[in-house]
Scaffold this active site. Structure first.
Site, PDB file in Angstrom:
ATOM      1  N   GLY A  11      21.954  -1.780 -59.552  1.00  0.00           N
ATOM      2  CA  GLY A  11      20.897  -2.771 -59.307  1.00  0.00           C
ATOM      3  C   GLY A  11      20.006  -3.100 -60.489  1.00  0.00           C
ATOM      4  O   GLY A  11      18.910  -3.625 -60.298  1.00  0.00           O
ATOM      5  N   SER A  12      20.475  -2.859 -61.712  1.00  0.00           N
ATOM      6  CA  SER A  12      19.603  -3.186 -62.848  1.00  0.00           C
ATOM      7  C   SER A  12      19.388  -4.699 -62.963  1.00  0.00           C
ATOM      8  O   SER A  12      18.304  -5.148 -63.345  1.00  0.00           O
ATOM      9  CB  SER A  12      20.169  -2.613 -64.153  1.00  0.00           C
ATOM     10  OG  SER A  12      21.352  -3.268 -64.531  1.00  0.00           O
ATOM     11  N   ASN A 106      27.037 -15.995 -59.558  1.00  0.00           N
ATOM     12  CA  ASN A 106      27.478 -14.644 -59.901  1.00  0.00           C
ATOM     13  C   ASN A 106      27.263 -14.399 -61.392  1.00  0.00           C
ATOM     14  O   ASN A 106      27.308 -15.331 -62.194  1.00  0.00           O
ATOM     15  CB  ASN A 106      28.976 -14.483 -59.586  1.00  0.00           C
ATOM     16  CG  ASN A 106      29.484 -13.081 -59.869  1.00  0.00           C
ATOM     17  OD1 ASN A 106      28.813 -12.087 -59.555  1.00  0.00           O
ATOM     18  ND2 ASN A 106      30.658 -12.963 -60.457  1.00  0.00           N
ATOM     19  N   HIS A 108      28.935 -12.083 -64.515  1.00  0.00           N
ATOM     20  CA  HIS A 108      30.156 -11.326 -64.805  1.00  0.00           C
ATOM     21  C   HIS A 108      30.113 -10.840 -66.255  1.00  0.00           C
ATOM     22  O   HIS A 108      29.761 -11.607 -67.151  1.00  0.00           O
ATOM     23  CB  HIS A 108      31.385 -12.212 -64.568  1.00  0.00           C
ATOM     24  CG  HIS A 108      32.668 -11.477 -64.755  1.00  0.00           C
ATOM     25  ND1 HIS A 108      33.160 -10.603 -63.797  1.00  0.00           N
ATOM     26  CD2 HIS A 108      33.538 -11.441 -65.784  1.00  0.00           C
ATOM     27  CE1 HIS A 108      34.298 -10.079 -64.241  1.00  0.00           C
ATOM     28  NE2 HIS A 108      34.537 -10.568 -65.449  1.00  0.00           N
TER      29      HIS A 108
HETATM   30  C1  GAR Z   1      26.847  -5.950 -64.017  1.00  0.00           C
HETATM   31  O1  GAR Z   1      27.177  -5.661 -65.351  1.00  0.00           O
HETATM   32  C2  GAR Z   1      27.627  -7.155 -63.534  1.00  0.00           C
HETATM   33  O2  GAR Z   1      27.898  -8.071 -64.541  1.00  0.00           O
HETATM   34  C3  GAR Z   1      28.887  -6.515 -63.025  1.00  0.00           C
HETATM   35  O3  GAR Z   1      28.450  -5.340 -62.403  1.00  0.00           O
HETATM   36  C4  GAR Z   1      27.315  -4.838 -63.089  1.00  0.00           C
HETATM   37  C5  GAR Z   1      26.258  -4.451 -62.089  1.00  0.00           C
HETATM   38  O4  GAR Z   1      25.237  -3.751 -62.726  1.00  0.00           O
HETATM   39  N1  GAR Z   1      29.574  -7.363 -62.117  1.00  0.00           N
HETATM   40  C6  GAR Z   1      30.900  -7.421 -62.032  1.00  0.00           C
HETATM   41  O5  GAR Z   1      31.648  -6.741 -62.694  1.00  0.00           O
HETATM   42  C7  GAR Z   1      31.399  -8.438 -61.026  1.00  0.00           C
HETATM   43  N2  GAR Z   1      32.806  -8.677 -61.205  1.00  0.00           N
HETATM   44  P1  GAR Z   1      23.836  -3.533 -61.995  1.00  0.00           P
HETATM   45  O6  GAR Z   1      24.156  -2.985 -60.599  1.00  0.00           O
HETATM   46  O7  GAR Z   1      23.118  -2.529 -62.837  1.00  0.00           O
HETATM   47  O8  GAR Z   1      23.136  -4.854 -61.925  1.00  0.00           O
END
Ligand code: GAR
Length: 203
Positions: A11-12, A106, A108
């Site tokens: 969730g950052s 989204n 990515h």
């Molecule tokens: C993020 O880096 C996002 O880009 C990626 O998951 C991470 C979540 O980090 N998303 C994907 O790979 C979607 N295909 P977070 O939970 O710390 O925000």
């Protein structure tokens, strides 16, 4: 109308979005976190940031459509217009896509269309690219295939590993995603086909 963030993990990005929205006083605020994993770190962040959260476990439903119908009912009840996927590690299905066409974004961790799907950072390292980056895009039926809104490059250095590259990518994500959403809310970014921004969720 307001914004929901969908997340599955740490969730950052959720936190970066909430902090920026509060600091800048966005015209529509983040009023809901939807999480598909009980115990995910993002739920602690929501509590700390005082954003209401809802946990839906897809395994509790007979089908993806049933799961999404329940989520959609909550979105309607809470007056949600925009959905921001932020580490939401599942495909959005037809129920949400049809009800919320061009209102789902989204983020990515690659320069799409390179390295779609899971483990994009590992994929970039395995391929040996010198540059990777971050993409914010509209969500459609495919895996990371929707129209691109904005991208930022990140240099891959010879001694990078998944952790070090992820750190650099997330630093970029935490700036790019809030910047794109703010542009969307202030009319500087428009939904494809122009049918998302002005309408309520119920349309
Ligand atoms: C993020 O880096 C996002 O880009 C990626 O998951 C991470 C979540 O980090 N998303 C994907 O790979 C979607 N295909 P977070 O939970 O710390 O925000």
């Amino acid at each position: 109308m307001s914004i929901a963030v969908f997340a599955s993990g740490n969730g950052s990005n959720f936190e970066a979005l909430v902090e920026r929205s509060k600091r800048q006083g966005w015209p529509e605020m983040i009023t809901l976190l939807v999480c598909d994993r009980p115990g995910a770190g993002v739920l602690d962040r929501a509590k700390r940031l005082e954003i209401p959260s809802a946990v839906f476990q897809p395994a509790d439903y007979a089908s993806k459509a049933e799961y999404e119908k329940e989520v959609l009912a909550l979105l309607r009840e809470r007056g949600i217009r925009w959905i921001l996927l932020a580490g939401y590690m599942r495909m959005v299905g037809s129920v949400l896509l049809e009800a919320c066409r061009w209102r789902i974004l989204n983020i990515h961790p690659s320069l799409l269309p390179a390295f779609q799907g899971k483990n994009a950072i590992q994929q970039a390292l395995d391929y040996g690219v010198r540059w990777t980056g971050v993409t914010v895009h509209w969500v459609d039926e495919g895996i990371d295939t929707g129209p691109i809104i904005d991208q930022k490059p990140v240099l891959v250095e010879p001694d990078d590993n998944v952790e070090s590259l992820q750190k650099k990518i997330q630093f970029v994500e935490h700036n790019l995603y809030p910047a794109v959403v703010r542009k969307l809310l202030t009319g500087q970014v428009s939904p494809p086909e122009g049918d998302g921004g002005g309408k309520g969720e119920q349309d």
